[in-house]
Design a protein around this motif. Structure first.
Motif, PDB file in Angstrom:
ATOM      1  N   GLU A   1       2.731   6.620  -2.893  1.00 58.02           N
ATOM      2  CA  GLU A   1       4.054   6.987  -3.425  1.00 58.02           C
ATOM      3  C   GLU A   1       4.663   5.897  -4.294  1.00 58.02           C
ATOM      4  O   GLU A   1       5.712   6.096  -4.888  1.00 58.02           O
TER       5      GLU A   1
ATOM      6  N   THR B   1       0.846  -1.188   0.000  1.00 59.05           N
ATOM      7  CA  THR B   1       0.000   0.000   0.000  1.00 59.05           C
ATOM      8  C   THR B   1       0.879   1.235   0.000  1.00 59.05           C
ATOM      9  O   THR B   1       1.943   1.241   0.618  1.00 59.05           O
TER      10      THR B   1
ATOM     11  N   GLY C   1       1.141   1.304   6.003  1.00 58.06           N
ATOM     12  CA  GLY C   1      -0.169   1.703   6.528  1.00 58.06           C
ATOM     13  C   GLY C   1      -0.485   1.223   7.924  1.00 58.06           C
ATOM     14  O   GLY C   1      -1.661   1.149   8.302  1.00 58.06           O
TER      15      GLY C   1
HETATM   16 MG    MG Z   1       2.211   4.226   3.520  1.00 57.94          MG
END
Ligand code: MG
Ligand code: AMP
Length: 405
Positions: free
Chosen positions: A184, A181, A248
């Motif tokens: 970027e 995830t 995340g």
């Molecule tokens: Mg991240």
């Protein structure tokens, strides 16, 4: 969230990872899997008395006064039935693996003979049973050749084939989904726009999953979007036995993995007293048929994500697949230059290069920069030195090192 010991995190994970079901597979598909039954031989191994060398099958008593001359009355090759008998004063030319002719009770190796016309000159005396491999001297019918829990490597697959065992019950290989995830992240070699980096965790974790003996399943590179992350986890739960995500799970504004897992699964977010790989989310999703699918929310920093996999996911996945010793081999190594650290309440896992020099004496040195983003050093490393809280190891001191290969 208080820091918890690594052991507590591992125990939490272990309690929630259910063993994989048992299935019957062709023996040829079994390498790397763990046996789930007892395999009992129904045949002799070797199946018949045979010769261990190339030479001459004889009656041992005839060689007593060596050198002696015997009459060569035939040849038996491997694969032939060889029913021509050897009488007193006779010899039969015989090749390794060929059945012992009736009457013969020993073999003289070819190096100890010289053929002369239809006779052979035997230069050494042999005793009864010399160079002979008896039927059943390796395995007898009724012997348990492999016990439940045996890891089926080359030798195990070999013995199963040598006994004609065509299928075995094994613990099924786990299908493990991997997703990364991050807004970027760029997949592949496309040029990087400002602020972008390449997705390295997904390929690295897919490789780690394969190395652990699981079947890797690519669930894609997912943006920091709540709905997209949920969809990826649901797809993984439907088709996989376990899921790994990277990123995340820290304290950032878009650390949505733990938000999603909290909503759709039974999730615990942990801060583990280790460095790297402090943040870790572990959840259980419901898969097809109500299966419990463990989800490992690994941190995003590339070194953290691999170290987190090593410490938390790999042993759990291998235990699911029936491995009795699911962890890495740990050795004591000498840190000739020392491995220094500062006290911070955490156990440090330092990437090191380990050499066995001389054989049996392990020496470890730092593989380079120890930042959790410094994959360059990890790519040089073949071990993780375990440094308990404190000042580390002074030059010449010893450290425990987990061998990564
Ligand atoms: Mg991240
Ligand atoms: P996060 O845990 O999502 O905040 O990510 C922590 C750090 O790891 C950030 O610097 C990310 O850019 C980096 N990172 C996250 N995912 C990946 C990935 N798949 N490949 C390489 N670096 C990543």
């Amino acid at each position: 969230v208080p820091l918890i010991p690594l052991e507590e995190a591992c125990a939490h994970v272990a309690e929630r990872c259910v063993p994989m079901p048992v299935e019957r597979v062709p023996t040829s598909a079994a390498p790397g899997l763990v046996l789930a039954e007892s395999v009992v031989a129904s045949e002799h191994l070797p199946p018949f008395d045979n010769t261990a060398v190339d030479g001459f099958a004889v009656q041992a008593a005839d060689t007593a006064g060596a050198p002696v001359r015997l009459k060569v009355v035939g040849t038996v090759l491997a694969g032939q039935a060889g029913d021509r008998a050897v009488g007193a004063g006779e010899a039969i030319r015989i090749m390794t693996g060929a059945p012992m002719p009736p009457g013969a009770d020993a073999v003289v190796m070819v190096e100890d003979t010289r053929v002369d016309g239809d006779e052979v000159e035997v230069h050494t005396s042999v005793s009864s049973g010399a160079a002979l491999r008896r039927a059943g001297e390796d395995v007898q019918p009724g012997d348990e050749v492999l016990a439940p829990g045996a890891l089926l490597g080359p030798a195990q697959v070999g013995i199963l084939h040598s006994l004609g065992v065509r299928a075995v019950d094994v613990v099924r290989r786990a299908r493990v989904g991997v997703l990364s995830t991050g807004d970027e992240l760029v997949v592949g070699d496309a040029p990087l726009a400002p602020g972008q980096i390449r997705d390295s965790n997904r390929p690295a974790l897919l490789a780690a999953v394969a190395e652990a003996g699981c079947e890797p399943v690519d669930l894609g590179c997912i943006p920091d979007d709540d709905a997209a992350i949920e969809a990826a986890f649901r797809e993984g739960a439907a088709s996989c036995d376990a899921i790994l995500s990277s990123g995340g799970v820290s304290m950032g504004d878009v650390d949505l993995v733990k938000v999603v897992l909290d909503r759709i699964g039974d999730m615990r977010w942990m801060q583990i007293a280790i460095k790297p790989a402090k943040p870790f989310a572990f959840g259980v999703l419901r898969g097809g048929g109500g299966r419990a699918v463990p989800v490992f929310g690994l941190p995003g920093n590339p070194v953290s994500s691999l170290v987190s996999f090593e410490l938390l996911a790999r042993p759990a996945l291998r235990a699911m697949m029936g491995h009795l010793a699911p962890g890495r081999t740990v050795v004591t190594a000498i840190a000739e230059d020392g491995l220094r650290r500062r006290a911070d309440g955490k156990t440090h896992f330092v990437r090191v290069v380990v050499d066995a020099n001389p054989p049996g004496r392990f020496v470890a040195r730092s593989a380079g920069g120890q930042g959790s983003h410094q994959l360059g050093a990890m790519a040089q490393a073949n071990g993780l030195a375990v440094l308990p809280d404190g000042d580390g190891v002074e030059p010449g001191g010893a450290a425990l090192v987990m061998l990564l290969s």
